[in-house]
Design a protein around this motif. Structure first.
Motif, short mmCIF file in Angstrom:
data_model
loop_
_atom_site.label_atom_id
_atom_site.label_comp_id
_atom_site.label_asym_id
_atom_site.label_seq_id
_atom_site.Cartn_x
_atom_site.Cartn_y
_atom_site.Cartn_z
N PRO A 19 0.83 -1.21 0.00
CA PRO A 19 0.00 0.00 0.00
C PRO A 19 0.86 1.25 0.00
N PRO A 20 0.38 2.34 -0.57
CA PRO A 20 1.15 3.59 -0.60
C PRO A 20 1.50 4.04 0.82
N ALA A 21 2.73 4.49 1.00
CA ALA A 21 3.15 4.97 2.31
C ALA A 21 2.50 6.31 2.62
N ALA A 22 2.26 6.55 3.90
CA ALA A 22 1.74 7.86 4.33
C ALA A 22 2.78 8.93 4.05
N ARG A 23 2.33 10.13 3.68
CA ARG A 23 3.23 11.22 3.33
C ARG A 23 3.25 12.25 4.46
N LEU A 24 4.43 12.62 4.87
CA LEU A 24 4.62 13.64 5.89
C LEU A 24 5.58 14.69 5.35
N ASP A 25 5.55 15.88 5.94
CA ASP A 25 6.52 16.90 5.54
C ASP A 25 7.19 17.47 6.78
N VAL A 26 8.44 17.85 6.60
CA VAL A 26 9.27 18.36 7.69
C VAL A 26 9.88 19.69 7.25
N TYR A 27 9.91 20.62 8.19
CA TYR A 27 10.56 21.92 7.95
C TYR A 27 11.47 22.21 9.12
N MET A 28 12.74 22.46 8.82
CA MET A 28 13.73 22.76 9.85
C MET A 28 14.21 24.19 9.63
N ALA A 29 13.84 25.09 10.53
CA ALA A 29 14.14 26.51 10.39
C ALA A 29 15.60 26.81 10.77
N GLU A 30 16.02 28.02 10.41
CA GLU A 30 17.40 28.43 10.69
C GLU A 30 17.72 28.42 12.18
N ASP A 31 16.71 28.69 13.02
CA ASP A 31 16.95 28.74 14.46
C ASP A 31 16.82 27.37 15.14
N GLY A 32 16.63 26.32 14.33
CA GLY A 32 16.51 24.98 14.88
C GLY A 32 15.09 24.53 15.13
N SER A 33 14.13 25.44 15.05
CA SER A 33 12.72 25.05 15.20
C SER A 33 12.37 24.04 14.12
N THR A 34 11.66 22.99 14.51
CA THR A 34 11.36 21.90 13.58
C THR A 34 9.87 21.61 13.57
N VAL A 35 9.31 21.58 12.38
CA VAL A 35 7.88 21.32 12.19
C VAL A 35 7.72 20.00 11.45
N VAL A 36 6.90 19.12 12.00
CA VAL A 36 6.59 17.86 11.34
C VAL A 36 5.08 17.80 11.11
N ASN A 37 4.71 17.79 9.84
CA ASN A 37 3.31 17.70 9.44
C ASN A 37 2.43 18.74 10.11
N GLY A 38 2.93 19.96 10.18
CA GLY A 38 2.12 21.05 10.69
C GLY A 38 2.17 21.23 12.19
N TYR A 39 3.04 20.50 12.88
CA TYR A 39 3.14 20.62 14.34
C TYR A 39 4.58 20.96 14.72
#
Length: 300
Positions: A19-39
């Motif tokens: 089955p297709p794998a679930a898709r997530l997105d990650v954002y790592m900001a310059e100050d180290g703040s990290t967002v995973v799937n909107g959190y």
């Protein structure tokens, strides 16, 4: 960023019927703040941003009892990468030919779990609670991923730019706010000029807060060009917009052109103080995002 490879890295073990794998997105900001799937992740003191991000992805995989695919935008190293993460804690880079090609099908799959409108609403809620750092980082993540998937001219992407511009304004980062607002105005001027005036007005409002002479000159010249183009096309009918155009001309030392339709005195309409941007971030996000997700229905 990746952990040691396991037997999962053997491409020959990938079953066609998986089955297709679930898709997530990650954002790592310059100050180290990290967002995973909107959190926004709470960062443990003993973990790096990369480690905390991988821990979160493994948690998602374990909860689903299946691998997940993550698109990672890392602003620290200016890099975009894609990972497949397994419930046993292993991860490996994902090659372009191992998954859906970029396009509408991949975009739909990546936005299925947490759609852009829902993310925007959560960001607005944080802003209303004066949680500006969280709201800003989440809006940056939303803008970056929407632009990556859809391009800057997409309605979702433009509204994400507008939301982040507003939050940057609230945080006092007027240079970033002006840059983001100008991006929206620039796109409107090139693709839908009849919708450009409000966006040029928002960019002008943030530009008025700039104090760096170089930025004032460079950004101001672009704004003046936009206002003059709107005037030439007969799209500068709002007195408030006419007043803002004159504010730009005055600040740049450009001769003020007469505006016969201006019903109020420019100094009283725009004043010497910067014209305020609207104070309701939801108004920025709800309109276009609602139109895209609910065609044929008006925003409430």
């Amino acid at each position: 960023m990746t952990r040691p490879l396991s037997s999962h890295s053997d491409g020959g073990l990938q079953a066609v019927s998986t089955p297709p794998a679930a898709r997530l997105d990650v954002y790592m900001a310059e100050d180290g703040s990290t967002v995973v799937n909107g959190y926004l992740l709470a960062m443990p003191s003993d973990r790096t941003s990369s480690e905390a991000m991988l821990d979160a992805l493994v948690m998602f995989a374990r909860s689903l009892q299946a691998p997940v695919i993550a698109t990672v935008i890392d602003r620290v190293v200016q890099q975009v990468s894609r990972l497949r993460v397994y419930p046993d804690g292993m991860s490996r880079p994902l090659a372009d030919d191992e998954d859906l090609p970029p396009g509408p099908e991949r975009t739909a799959a990546e936005e299925h779990v947490f759609p852009p409108l829902a993310r925007a609403e959560r960001i607005v809620q944080h802003a209303r609670r004066k949680e500006l750092h969280t709201a800003f980082v989440l809006s940056s993540a939303l803008r970056e991923h929407l632009t990556l998937r859809r391009g800057v001219e997409d309605e979702f992407s433009l509204e994400a730019h507008a939301l982040e511009a507003y939050l940057a304004y609230l945080r006092g980062d007027y240079a970033l706010s002006t840059s983001l607002a100008l991006t929206v105005a620039r796109v409107r001027c090139s693709t839908s000029l009849h919708r450009a005036a409000p966006e040029v007005a928002r960019a002008t409002a943030t530009w008025q807060r700039l104090t760096d002479d170089g930025q004032v000159a460079v950004r101001g010249k672009e704004l003046l060009h936009m206002w003059e183009r709107l005037s030439e096309e007969g799209l500068l009918s709002e007195p408030s917009h006419q007043a803002m155009a004159q504010v730009v001309r005055r600040r740049l030392g450009t001769k003020v052109r007469p505006q016969p339709d201006l019903s109020t005195d420019p100094d009283s309409a725009a004043g010497r103080e910067p014209v305020a941007v609207r104070d309701e971030p939801r108004a920025s996000t709800r309109g276009a995002l609602w139109r895209v997700t609910h065609p044929g229905r008006s925003a409430r």
